[in-house]
Design a protein around this motif. Structure first.
Motif, mmCIF file in Angstrom:
data_model
loop_
_atom_site.group_PDB
_atom_site.id
_atom_site.type_symbol
_atom_site.label_atom_id
_atom_site.label_comp_id
_atom_site.label_asym_id
_atom_site.label_seq_id
_atom_site.Cartn_x
_atom_site.Cartn_y
_atom_site.Cartn_z
ATOM 1 N N LEU A 543 -6.019 57.820 65.648
ATOM 2 C CA LEU A 543 -4.952 58.773 65.327
ATOM 3 C C LEU A 543 -3.817 58.087 64.559
ATOM 4 C CD1 LEU A 543 -3.739 61.537 67.689
ATOM 5 C CD2 LEU A 543 -2.059 60.130 66.514
ATOM 6 N N LEU A 544 -3.441 56.880 64.990
ATOM 7 C CA LEU A 544 -2.332 56.180 64.337
ATOM 8 C C LEU A 544 -2.699 55.743 62.922
ATOM 9 C CD1 LEU A 544 -1.036 54.003 67.326
ATOM 10 C CD2 LEU A 544 0.079 56.007 66.319
ATOM 11 N N THR A 545 -3.923 55.253 62.732
ATOM 12 C CA THR A 545 -4.339 54.843 61.386
ATOM 13 C C THR A 545 -4.464 56.050 60.468
ATOM 14 O OG1 THR A 545 -6.649 54.878 62.143
ATOM 15 C CG2 THR A 545 -5.521 52.761 62.159
ATOM 16 N N ALA A 546 -4.942 57.180 61.006
ATOM 17 C CA ALA A 546 -5.041 58.391 60.199
ATOM 18 C C ALA A 546 -3.654 58.910 59.830
ATOM 19 C CB ALA A 546 -5.822 59.458 60.955
ATOM 20 N N ARG A 547 -2.715 58.828 60.749
ATOM 21 C CA ARG A 547 -1.353 59.276 60.450
ATOM 22 C C ARG A 547 -0.747 58.449 59.327
ATOM 23 N NH1 ARG A 547 3.309 59.292 65.032
ATOM 24 N NH2 ARG A 547 2.934 57.030 64.918
ATOM 25 N N GLU A 548 -0.952 57.146 59.399
ATOM 26 C CA GLU A 548 -0.427 56.280 58.345
ATOM 27 C C GLU A 548 -1.051 56.633 56.992
ATOM 28 O OE1 GLU A 548 -0.211 51.489 57.253
ATOM 29 O OE2 GLU A 548 -1.041 52.166 59.173
ATOM 30 N N LEU A 549 -2.369 56.876 56.988
ATOM 31 C CA LEU A 549 -3.055 57.218 55.741
ATOM 32 C C LEU A 549 -2.610 58.580 55.222
ATOM 33 C CD1 LEU A 549 -5.277 56.567 53.647
ATOM 34 C CD2 LEU A 549 -6.904 57.676 55.198
ATOM 35 N N ASP A 550 -2.513 59.578 56.104
ATOM 36 C CA ASP A 550 -2.116 60.919 55.675
ATOM 37 C C ASP A 550 -0.683 60.939 55.152
ATOM 38 O OD1 ASP A 550 -4.599 61.803 56.377
ATOM 39 O OD2 ASP A 550 -3.987 62.663 58.306
ATOM 40 N N ASN A 551 0.205 60.185 55.779
ATOM 41 C CA ASN A 551 1.581 60.103 55.279
ATOM 42 C C ASN A 551 1.617 59.491 53.884
ATOM 43 O OD1 ASN A 551 2.479 61.196 57.680
ATOM 44 N ND2 ASN A 551 3.103 59.233 58.568
ATOM 45 N N LYS A 552 0.771 58.525 53.666
ATOM 46 C CA LYS A 552 0.701 57.892 52.345
ATOM 47 C C LYS A 552 0.188 58.876 51.297
ATOM 48 C CE LYS A 552 -1.874 54.287 49.929
ATOM 49 N NZ LYS A 552 -2.947 53.256 50.070
ATOM 50 N N VAL A 553 -0.861 59.635 51.643
ATOM 51 C CA VAL A 553 -1.412 60.621 50.709
ATOM 52 C C VAL A 553 -0.382 61.690 50.391
ATOM 53 C CG1 VAL A 553 -3.168 62.413 50.426
ATOM 54 C CG2 VAL A 553 -3.801 60.200 51.399
ATOM 55 N N ALA A 554 0.367 62.147 51.395
ATOM 56 C CA ALA A 554 1.401 63.160 51.171
ATOM 57 C C ALA A 554 2.456 62.644 50.200
ATOM 58 C CB ALA A 554 2.035 63.547 52.505
ATOM 59 N N ALA A 555 2.839 61.408 50.378
ATOM 60 C CA ALA A 555 3.840 60.824 49.472
ATOM 61 C C ALA A 555 3.289 60.709 48.057
ATOM 62 C CB ALA A 555 4.265 59.456 49.997
ATOM 63 N N GLU A 556 2.001 60.355 47.910
ATOM 64 C CA GLU A 556 1.392 60.232 46.579
ATOM 65 C C GLU A 556 1.322 61.585 45.877
ATOM 66 O OE1 GLU A 556 -1.534 56.388 47.485
ATOM 67 O OE2 GLU A 556 -2.355 58.426 47.386
ATOM 68 N N ILE A 557 0.995 62.650 46.622
ATOM 69 C CA ILE A 557 0.905 63.982 46.015
ATOM 70 C C ILE A 557 2.290 64.447 45.556
ATOM 71 C CG2 ILE A 557 0.420 66.406 46.497
ATOM 72 C CD1 ILE A 557 -1.871 65.503 48.282
ATOM 73 N N LYS A 558 3.293 64.220 46.385
ATOM 74 C CA LYS A 558 4.654 64.586 45.992
ATOM 75 C C LYS A 558 5.067 63.835 44.724
ATOM 76 C CE LYS A 558 6.295 65.589 50.697
ATOM 77 N NZ LYS A 558 7.215 65.165 51.788
ATOM 78 N N ALA A 559 4.754 62.561 44.679
ATOM 79 C CA ALA A 559 5.113 61.763 43.509
ATOM 80 C C ALA A 559 4.364 62.239 42.269
ATOM 81 C CB ALA A 559 4.807 60.291 43.781
#
Length: 845
Positions: A543-559
């Motif tokens: 769960l923690l590794t997925a959260r870190e990855l999903d937060n990164k993907v969200a930031a990339e899409i916004k950018a």
């Protein structure tokens, strides 16, 4: 023991290490030792079964024979003698390893002693001080009856006094060894980890990242090499031991996650999440179904808000990421605005039944509404719906669970769909994966032809209901149970065929065409997630590794939306379609080339078979013509013969040139140092008998040709046997012409398959390459009729039985010319060579 040591001595440590190495090498170097070790393991503890009164079983291990040992490597297994029909649960059972032999266990369980334990041998083992008194027996097999040797505890008189300050803030101590008492044992290996070594390895763990880490990932991390300058095992001897490093890592995780890394730790993390604003939470709830199933939904709020821009959702379970019962179920979409696949939600579930999947889809709808203030509706069912379809594999429970969940969202006034069951509603939005559907067809390949397999593989592309009915009738006509069962599965589950075949689907035609026919988008996300987070993780770490990855993907899409710079600018429809077209074209080309090659090979093989058949027919015609020719030519011949007292016959009418040739060849002797004496036999020993039309140029029977009714079977057979054995006894094995076969040639026009001794064309050609084209040891193989000789004979007597048989066949025919009936050429040289190769000098085998 018996030593006095005040200082460290390298020599004593080397002695201990050498004994330990020798012990490891010798502990199981014989099957008897391995059996003794297994026997000791079976007796290492009590049986844990408890009876109805809660009392432990007092039974001991016993050897039990399998009722049906067929197909097993052992005929026994180990059970408990306390087992009974009334007390049968929980008893010990052990299956015998492959290296342990049954015969050794039979001896041990009878109370016997195995050989090889007569001479005692030393062993060495270092037992840690904190468990030393609990280790009572030596695991090395010393005793032949399988019992273990007892360890003797020796007290070391050396001691030390430790002084600590009264003030607890002073972090130091004074250690004073007793200088009057020496150690009475050798120096021990450095297995204890100093505090400084533990601290630096903890630093390596933090640098590598605690979440999802293991001893392997920490040891191989680049940060670890930068911290230590080398690998941990080379930095300190104690860090060679993986167990020590695991204990350090486990301690760090326990300190960071006091509630553990399982579900309790996740619940604690969710409670912490609930303190945050809703748009910052990652864990959105843990639900328990009425049957006890657990559903845990996680999602980055921004990524889940993208769900309203999706045309198709791809859902599937991945099993590699987590250990334990809860497995990850990914919700994936292809986001056209940024041209990339995105995992918008992750659900962790411990079951895979219909109710569990309904709960999962219900939770997805609930959380979507909670985070986005918009319901998750389907375009075909609801007026405000945006989702066209859901792509699934062939899992029944998942599709039906989706139907149960979305059935209440149907608005009949808008959709004009009036159905009451999930099986009916999912025909409007579920599309199954072609790849998964074809996997079932792959299993049918061994049962059908290539053309049938091709037709089965393309059933998804049937154009009309009539074609579907014709296909169903065709499948039934194949009368192959496996194929029929495969098709029945599709027909009986009414939603499967509409989700695979367009003409049966109730989706709008354009919606069907816009929905991808496979779930490759979702499958690729499984792999991508595993690469970026790791696999076989605990639930909390997953769960923690997925959260870190999903937060990164969200930031990339916004950018990407803000800057216009995409992660992959070559991911547009044109480029993806071009790549896909190239791949399919290349695959089609390879498949076409394979089919053409196979077709060409089939043509060649057919032509070869036709030519071989023609060859057989021509050979049969040639044989028949030769027989006719010989029959005609033989009518004008006659022979003169007179008998002698030995039953042998003297040949008359022999040319002088033939006599001279024979005499010259008889006088030859073998070179070098022979194993026997070769004698020159006189011409008077040449054979002449009724039916002989060819002269004999060797002692024994060389060319013996029978002719029709003139043959006296018993006399001829006896004469041949006498001559051959006489030549053998004289030690004579001349190098005669290698024409003919070892023991005659049978007549192919009669059934001889069950009467002749064995035939071995390959061996005959290897030993006697000049033997009548494809001559054989005991008979001539007929290539035109594929008649060959009977296998199994290896005795000298059978050679003469064969000759007698052939002569008998010759006698009952009109003629027995060469190459047709009876004995054609019988060469004593070949017989002699055969018996020299496979038998003793006296002719016995």
């Amino acid at each position: 023991m018996g030593q006095e040591r005040y200082e460290l001595e390298a020599e004593s440590l080397e002695t201990v290490l050498k004994i330990q190495i020798d012990t490891r090498v010798r502990e199981a170097d014989t099957p008897e030792k391995l059996a003794a070790i297994f026997f000791a393991i079976c007796h290492s503890g009590p049986c844990t079964a408890k009876n109805e009164h809660g009392q432990l079983c007092r039974g001991v291990p016993k050897l039990v024979k399998y009722n049906n040992p067929t197909g097993r490597s052992h005929k026994y297994f180990v059970s408990c003698n306390g087992w009974s029909s009334r007390f049968s649960d929980g008893h010990r059972t052990a299956y015998i390893p492959s290296g342990v032999k049954d015969k050794h266990l039979e001896i041990l369980f009878r109370g016997g002693i195995l050989p090889g334990f007569e001479h005692p041998f030393p062993c060495g083992r270092i037992v840690a001080a904190h468990i030393g008194l609990r280790v009572l027996n030596c695991t090395f097999p010393h005793i032949g009856d399988g019992s273990q040797a007892r360890l003797v505890h020796h007290y070391c008189p050396a001691s030390r006094t430790i002084y600590i300050p009264n003030d607890p803030t002073i972090r130091m101590a004074i250690v004073v060894p007793d200088h009057e008492e020496a150690h009475n044992h050798p120096i021990l290996p450095p297995t204890k980890t100093p505090v400084a070594i533990k601290e630096i390895y903890k630093q390596c763990i933090q640098n590598a990242g605690l979440v999802g880490s293991s001893v392997r990932t920490v040891d191989n991390a680049r940060s670890t090499k930068l911290t230590l300058g080398t690998s941990p095992s080379l930095y300190a001897p104690t860090l060679q031991n993986n167990r020590i490093k695991q204990d350090i890592l486990r301690g760090e995780k326990k300190k960071t996650y006091p509630f553990g890394t399982g579900l309790p730790g996740v619940v604690h993390l969710m409670n912490e999440d609930l303190k945050k604003p809703i748009n910052e939470r990652y864990i959105h709830g843990i639900t328990t179904t009425i049957t006890g199933g657990q559903v845990l939904l996680t999602a980055n709020p921004y990524l889940l808000s993208r769900i309203h821009k999706a045309k198709t959702l791809f859902v599937d379970t991945t099993f590699k990421r987590t250990v334990g019962a809860l497995k990850e179920w990914e919700v994936v979409m292809y986001d056209k605005q940024v041209e990339r696949a995105v995992t918008i939600a992750r659900v962790y579930s411990d079951r895979a039944d219909r109710l569990q999947y309904k709960t999962i889809f219900d939770e997805l709808q609930r959380v979507t509404l909670q985070l986005t203030a918009r319901p998750l509706h389907l375009k075909r069912l609801s007026k405000d719906g945006t989702l066209i379809s859901i792509g699934v594999d062939m899992e029944l429970a998942q599709a039906l669970g989706a139907g149960d969940s979305f059935l209440p969202t149907n608005e009949p006034e808008f959709s004009n769909i009036r159905v009451e069951t999930a099986e009916e509603i999912i025909e409007y939005f579920i599309r199954a994966c072609y790849t998964h559907a074809k996997r079932g067809v792959h299993d049918l390949k061994p049962y059908v032809t290539d053309n049938e397999y091709q037709r089965l593989s393309n059933f998804m592309y049937l154009k009309s209901k009539q074609e579907v009915e014709e296909f169903s009738a065709w499948v039934k006509g194949l009368n192959i149970p496996k194929v029929q069962a495969w098709w029945d599965h599709k027909v009986n589950n009414s939603w499967i065929l509409p989700s695979l075949i367009k003409c049966l689907s109730k989706m709008n035609s354009n919606d069907w065409d816009l929905t991808p026919p496979t779930t490759n988008v979702g499958e690729s996300q499984h792999h991508w997630t595993n690469i970026n987070t790791g696999i076989m993780l605990s639930l909390l770490e997953a769960l923690l590794t997925a959260r870190e990855l999903d937060n990164k993907v969200a930031a990339e899409i916004k950018a990407a939306l803000e800057t216009g710079v995409l992660k992959n600018h070559r991911n547009d429809t044109y480029t993806r379609l071009a790549r896909n077209t190239t791949r399919t074209t290349h695959a089609s080309k390879k498949a076409r080339e394979g089919r053409q090659q196979k077709k060409a090979l089939n043509v060649v093989e057919t032509e070869l078979a036709s030519l071989k058949e023609s060859q057989k027919e021509n050979a049969a015609k040639i044989k028949a013509l030769k027989a006719s020719k010989s029959t005609i030519a033989g009518k004008g011949k006659s022979s003169k013969a007179e008998s002698n007292s030995s039953g042998k016959a003297a040949v008359t009418g022999v040319s002088e040139r033939k006599r001279a040739k024979t005499a010259a060849r008889v006088s030859l002797k073998k070179d070098a140092t022979p194993s026997r004496t070769f004698l020159s036999l006189k011409p008077t020993e040449f054979v002449d008998m009724p039916g002989v039309t060819e002269s004999v140029d060797m002692p024994g029977v060389d060319y013996l040709q029978t002719v029709g009714d003139e043959v006296n079977n018993a006399a001829t057979n006896h004469a041949m046997s006498e001559n051959y054995l006489e030549a053998r006894q004289e030690g004579y094995a001349p190098s005669t012409s290698l024409m003919g076969v070892v023991a005659g040639q049978h007549h192919f026009s009669i059934d001889v398959n069950d009467s002749l001794p064995f035939t071995d064309t390959t061996a005959a050609n290897n030993l006697f390459p000049q033997t009548h084209d494809a001559g054989l040891f005991m008979g001539q193989y007929d290539t035109s009729t594929n008649v060959d000789s009977h296998a199994g004979s290896e005795t000298g007597a059978d050679l003469f039985a064969l000759a007698s048989y052939n002569i008998s066949n010759a006698a009952r025919d009109d003629l027995a010319p060469a190459d047709d009936h009876g004995i054609d050429y019988l060469s004593s040289d070949i017989l002699d060579h055969f018996l020299e190769t496979f038998g003793s000098l006296d002719g016995n085998f």
